[in-house]
Design a protein around this motif. Sequence first.
Motif, mmCIF file in Angstrom:
data_model
loop_
_atom_site.group_PDB
_atom_site.id
_atom_site.type_symbol
_atom_site.label_atom_id
_atom_site.label_comp_id
_atom_site.label_asym_id
_atom_site.label_seq_id
_atom_site.Cartn_x
_atom_site.Cartn_y
_atom_site.Cartn_z
ATOM 1 N N ASP A 1 35.714 40.705 45.013
ATOM 2 C CA ASP A 1 35.925 39.408 45.642
ATOM 3 C C ASP A 1 34.784 38.446 45.303
ATOM 4 N N GLY A 2 34.949 37.216 45.715
ATOM 5 C CA GLY A 2 33.928 36.213 45.438
ATOM 6 C C GLY A 2 32.743 36.280 46.378
ATOM 7 N N GLN A 3 32.816 37.112 47.412
ATOM 8 C CA GLN A 3 31.719 37.281 48.354
ATOM 9 C C GLN A 3 31.793 38.666 48.972
ATOM 10 N N VAL B 1 29.164 39.534 42.311
ATOM 11 C CA VAL B 1 30.478 39.308 42.922
ATOM 12 C C VAL B 1 31.436 38.792 41.861
ATOM 13 N N SER B 2 32.715 38.724 42.227
ATOM 14 C CA SER B 2 33.775 38.308 41.298
ATOM 15 C C SER B 2 33.729 39.140 40.019
ATOM 16 N N GLN C 1 35.097 42.846 38.128
ATOM 17 C CA GLN C 1 36.046 43.954 38.117
ATOM 18 C C GLN C 1 35.546 45.044 37.176
ATOM 19 N N ASP D 1 33.685 39.746 34.241
ATOM 20 C CA ASP D 1 33.389 38.590 35.087
ATOM 21 C C ASP D 1 34.705 37.849 35.305
ATOM 22 N N ARG D 2 35.181 37.833 36.549
ATOM 23 C CA ARG D 2 36.487 37.244 36.842
ATOM 24 C C ARG D 2 36.485 35.724 36.724
ATOM 25 N N GLY D 3 35.302 35.114 36.620
ATOM 26 C CA GLY D 3 35.215 33.678 36.431
ATOM 27 C C GLY D 3 35.284 33.284 34.969
#
Length: 526
Positions: free
Chosen positions: A385-387, A408-409, A411, A429-431
């Motif tokens: 998650d992002g946090q 964070v963010s 996987q 990095d999901r971003g």
Amino acid sequence: MLEANLKQQLKTYLERITQPIELLASLNDSDQSREMLQLLEEITSLSAMITLQRTDDEQRKPSFAVRRAGSDMKLCFAGMPMGHEFTSLILALLQAGGHPPKVEESVIEQIKALEGELDFEVFISLSCQNCPDVVQALNLMAVLNPRVRCVMIDGALFQQEVEARQIMAVPMIYLNGRKFGQGRMTIDEILAKLDVNADARQAARIDAKEAFDVLVVGGGPGGAAAAVYAARKGIRTGLVAERFGGQVLDTLAIENFISVPYTEGPKLAMALEEHVKRYDVDVMNLQTAQGLTPAGDDGLITVTLANGAALRSRTVVLATGARWRSMNVPGEQEYRGRGVAYCPHCDGPLFKGKRVAVIGGGNSGVEAAIDLAGIVTQVTLIEFDGQLRADEVLQRKLRSLSNVRVIVSAQTTEVHGAQGKVSGLSYRDRGSDQIHRLELEGVFVQIGLLPNTDWLKGTLALSERGEIEIDARGQTSLPGVFAAGDATTTPYKQIVIAMGEGSKAALSAFDHLIRTSAPASKADAA
């Protein structure tokens, strides 16, 4: 070494010794040896039935053995049996000194009947709550059977041997130099593995049992509560469990069990078992449920077990709990027990001075990172998650630690290994969608639980998450079948909630029984 109160308690215990015992110390010039000698001298001073001798018999130093005078029986400790293992030392002294063990006579006879020379080595960590069960089981076997020998080895003290054998999870058990088992094992599990005919005999005994009024499937908090509430109604109650205690056995600190400010999982599991056994409950441990058949014309529901036996009951309460969720990425299963771990309390000390990652930013993940930070060089916490989702009090503690990094963010995509053990992991990095690699030696997975309901698919209604669907009374989609605890759609997975739900399910089962006709007995049918 030992505090005054502890020495007084130990002295009281040692008064139960009826046969003289010897402590045989194999020491060197290390600080650990001096500490061990001090401990043994203090123990010797507490009982006239105990003597201390120096010897070079043991290869590992420092170590000591507890021996019954005039016999070849020895219980060996390579390391200081403190922390969780202090109870193992007390039991070793008592049992070697003639105090009778608290086990069933059938178990004693099974141990005495074991053939061949059985040399056990069990590697432990002093912070592992599961290790004492294994040490105590093997020590008891060595007391009762002269062909069995056992040595407890503190992995943190004998690091070279741990690395040579590539041990990255405890307890790790070797028999005659070969790997025998890993993880918590009860004496029944050990005997079942040694005695190849035990499972067939047990299956025959189970299959011959009369039908129950209430059969509880699961031995965790929910199952234990259901069994107690059913038995108190005076009806025929059975409990079948894969391991009594369930997920609680893998839990160390419990601080939110109302009216008990602090306890530990194994202690609570032991208390649950003792409470259940106060009632007339037929407990069938170490049995895996494999199938559920709805009631037929005889009004009996059937639960089939993995060993082929079948149990019949007028009602069933399902309390099968949950298991650790896996990441399901390449390398996870390949390196499980060789760097991939799920219990930071048990296996953390084996990673002293190394780099590890913790996967998961909930309470379990953050607590694991905090604990590991005091042992390892660097902790990297990875959250999808992002946090972070942990309680704020835990997050504040985490942020205060200088050797913890939080990502964070992210996987996790793969666990890497080299020379048979973990060497790193990759995450996305999901971003930015970029793949990064971390070089490390351990990965602790803390991403929640999966309900133990695979064996129920196609039999009764399950949610999309595989949880058993229940109503406000614990009733499932099958008449006469109720459910409780972490395996159900109950929203909050907590020990105290599982106990309440288990109690409710048992009361609902009783209510079902008094509103339905009992099936004809065998006598009536004749």
